[in-house]
Design a protein around this motif. Structure first.
Motif, PDB file in Angstrom:
ATOM      1  N   ASP A 204       6.039   9.309  -5.774  1.00 36.40           N
ATOM      2  CA  ASP A 204       5.654   8.683  -6.990  1.00 36.40           C
ATOM      3  C   ASP A 204       4.871   7.699  -6.977  1.00 36.40           C
ATOM      4  OD1 ASP A 204       7.568  10.289  -8.527  1.00 36.40           O
ATOM      5  OD2 ASP A 204       8.767   8.819  -8.893  1.00 36.40           O
ATOM      6  N   PHE A 205       4.840   6.974  -5.866  1.00 36.95           N
ATOM      7  CA  PHE A 205       3.596   5.846  -5.624  1.00 36.95           C
ATOM      8  C   PHE A 205       2.386   6.553  -5.351  1.00 36.95           C
ATOM      9  CE2 PHE A 205       1.336   3.026  -3.221  1.00 36.95           C
ATOM     10  CZ  PHE A 205       1.610   1.593  -3.471  1.00 36.95           C
ATOM     11  N   ASN A 243      11.044  -1.216  -7.455  1.00 33.70           N
ATOM     12  CA  ASN A 243      10.353  -1.980  -8.225  1.00 33.70           C
ATOM     13  C   ASN A 243       8.943  -1.311  -8.594  1.00 33.70           C
ATOM     14  OD1 ASN A 243      12.370  -3.647  -8.619  1.00 33.70           O
ATOM     15  ND2 ASN A 243      11.399  -5.371  -7.423  1.00 33.70           N
ATOM     16  N   VAL A 244       8.564  -1.129  -9.592  1.00 33.19           N
ATOM     17  CA  VAL A 244       7.178  -0.497  -9.968  1.00 33.19           C
ATOM     18  C   VAL A 244       6.399  -1.378 -11.113  1.00 33.19           C
ATOM     19  CG1 VAL A 244       5.751   1.606 -10.752  1.00 33.19           C
ATOM     20  CG2 VAL A 244       7.997   1.820  -9.847  1.00 33.19           C
ATOM     21  N   PRO A 245       5.676  -2.287 -10.446  1.00 38.52           N
ATOM     22  CA  PRO A 245       5.046  -3.466 -11.364  1.00 38.52           C
ATOM     23  C   PRO A 245       3.983  -2.801 -12.359  1.00 38.52           C
ATOM     24  CG  PRO A 245       4.202  -3.678  -9.238  1.00 38.52           C
ATOM     25  CD  PRO A 245       5.400  -2.877  -9.090  1.00 38.52           C
ATOM     26  N   ARG A 246       3.332  -1.534 -12.053  1.00 39.13           N
ATOM     27  CA  ARG A 246       2.592  -0.763 -12.802  1.00 39.13           C
ATOM     28  C   ARG A 246       3.360  -0.381 -14.397  1.00 39.13           C
ATOM     29  NH1 ARG A 246      -1.992   2.110 -11.150  1.00 39.13           N
ATOM     30  NH2 ARG A 246      -1.815   3.306 -13.214  1.00 39.13           N
ATOM     31  N   GLY A 359       7.311  -8.685  -8.941  1.00 39.25           N
ATOM     32  CA  GLY A 359       5.985  -8.681  -8.682  1.00 39.25           C
ATOM     33  C   GLY A 359       5.506  -7.600  -8.014  1.00 39.25           C
ATOM     34  N   ASN A 360       6.076  -7.455  -6.766  1.00 37.49           N
ATOM     35  CA  ASN A 360       5.654  -6.224  -5.686  1.00 37.49           C
ATOM     36  C   ASN A 360       6.282  -5.047  -5.933  1.00 37.49           C
ATOM     37  OD1 ASN A 360       3.827  -8.475  -4.729  1.00 37.49           O
ATOM     38  ND2 ASN A 360       5.285  -8.811  -2.971  1.00 37.49           N
ATOM     39  N   TYR A 361       5.770  -4.138  -5.334  1.00 35.24           N
ATOM     40  CA  TYR A 361       6.225  -2.526  -5.179  1.00 35.24           C
ATOM     41  C   TYR A 361       7.379  -2.737  -3.971  1.00 35.24           C
ATOM     42  CZ  TYR A 361       2.503  -0.468  -7.922  1.00 35.24           C
ATOM     43  OH  TYR A 361       1.811  -0.218  -8.972  1.00 35.24           O
TER      44      TYR A 361
END
Length: 416
Positions: A204-205, A243-246, A359-361
């Motif tokens: 996914d990333f 965590n996925v900030p996008r 904030g971060n991935y």
């Protein structure tokens, strides 16, 4: 307007200037000092527990972890996914690079992701990879023309290795020689159905951030999508949180808060950097006030002096509520783990700070298993034997200039 400018300068300019000076002085003091060798801190040998239809092996010493990761890479038959925040160009980094290159030569599909900003000091020649390896360099500046899109400023702080759908590794360890012996960190190796979720997280990333052909240039410097089949089964005892900030997804913070709020016996929390929001602090205080044994293990001195000082701004209210604060000595503790009530545990990449939680991935493994929780409690106890406990009386009697420094740095909390 003049008053507002002066106010902003006082509120943010002074703390930033102080932080810069502190970092420069600390860097000068530690310059040229040789790192510790051998095992200067207590560690627990790798131990495997059966969880659901698979296994979970816990590592607390870098050399042990790296040997098993390299062995998995050397035994790969079909596919390797490697993602890391820091990838040093030293002996250990070269060893990983050569193992991946050898896998590529024998026909294994090798995919690698690393964060470009975190590796700016790594020599450029190290970052030249053999033809045939698929490499995604997560860019230093990922926002492009979307200057005001805050979702595009998160760093890729994850550390993942997946080999052949059969084994996966995740945790706090970056790749480098210092981490092999000098840092105390925690990683896990999993087998069974949970490996698919780790593969899915990598894919996914990759698909969200891969290089795509430009409609005008038709550049060949692109990477195709990673297509992953659906999961063959669910593993109810393991759950990955990403965590996925996008996508404005930050479930790791919620995972922690839910576990803390449900705790009735104990909360043992280890983190490298501790700059939580007030809701997180309130949850820990409330747990301690209802009789839960809450212990937080931090570095006595981390590799980021400013973060250390900002963390201290939380100590008074935590100690006043009955939370115990333990500071690990003689080595940098970089683990991101917790265990609650002898049943729930987590190991991952997210620190208890705003950058990691909002904030971060990041990626954390949540484990519902008594044997794993027991082992995590034993690891915490061993780490505690190498820690100094901070008492409320000791903290209250600290010098006035230390209190002043903590107060001045307070406005920087939202940035860390």
């Amino acid at each position: 307007m003049r008053f507002l400018r002066r106010l902003l300068l006082a509120v943010f300019g002074v703390p930033v200037a102080l932080a810069v000076v502190m970092s420069l002085v600390d860097g000068y003091r530690t310059r040229g000092k040789r790192g510790l060798r051998g095992k200067p801190f207590p560690v627990t040998p790798p131990l495997t527990n059966s969880v659901g239809d698979g296994t979970v092996t816990t590592y607390t010493f870098g050399n042990d972890l790296y040997e098993d990761m390299i062995a998995a890479i050397d035994g790969a038959k079909k596919q390797i996914f490697l993602e890391t925040y820091i990838w040093k160009g030293d002996e250990v980094g070269q060893r990983f690079k050569q193992a991946l290159a050898s896998a590529t030569e024998r026909g294994v599909d090798v995919y690698c992701i690393y964060d470009e900003l975190a590796n700016l000091v790594v020599p450029s020649r190290f970052k030249r990879f053999p033809e045939g390896m698929h490499v995604l360099r997560y860019p230093t500046y990922a926002a492009g023309w979307r200057f005001f899109d805050l979702s595009r400023y998160g760093r890729d702080h994850r550390k993942i290795l997946v080999v052949d759908d059969t084994v996966g590794f995740v945790g706090g360890y970056n790749i480098g020689t210092a981490y092999a012996t000098e840092w105390r960190d925690t990683h896990v190796r999993i087998t069974g159905p949970g490996v698919w979720d780790l593969r899915r997280a990598f894919a996914d990333f990759w698909n969200l951030n891969r290089r795509r052909p430009h409609p005008l240039t038709h550049s060949n410097d692109t990477e195709g999508p990673l297509l992953i089949e659906t999961a063959p089964s669910w593993e109810p005892d393991l759950r990955f949180h990403r965590n996925v900030p996008r996508l404005w997804m930050f479930p790791i913070r919620s995972m922690y808060l839910e576990a803390i709020n449900r705790a009735s016996r104990n909360i043992y929390l280890t983190t490298a950097y501790f700059v939580p929001d007030e809701d997180f602090v309130d949850a820990l205080k409330a747990a301690a006030q209802r009789g839960v044994d809450v212990r937080i293990l931090l570095p006595l001195k981390s590799n980021h002096i400013v973060v250390d000082w900002i963390s201290r701004g939380y100590f008074s209210q935590l100690l006043g509520s009955g939370v115990r604060i333990l500071r690990f000595k003689d080595a940098m503790i970089h683990a991101k783990t917790a265990t609650v009530d002898g049943f729930w545990s987590t190991v991952g990449t997210a620190n208890i700070d705003r950058l990691s939680l909002t904030g971060n991935y990041e990626i954390n493994l949540e484990i519902f298993d008594r044997d794993v929780a027991k082992q995590m409690e034993e690891i915490f106890s061993r780490d505690e034997s190498n820690a100094i406990e901070l008492t409320a009386d000791e903290w209250a009697s600290r010098e006035i200039h230390r209190k002043f420094t903590e107060l001045v740095l307070t406005p920087l909390r939202p940035l860390l």
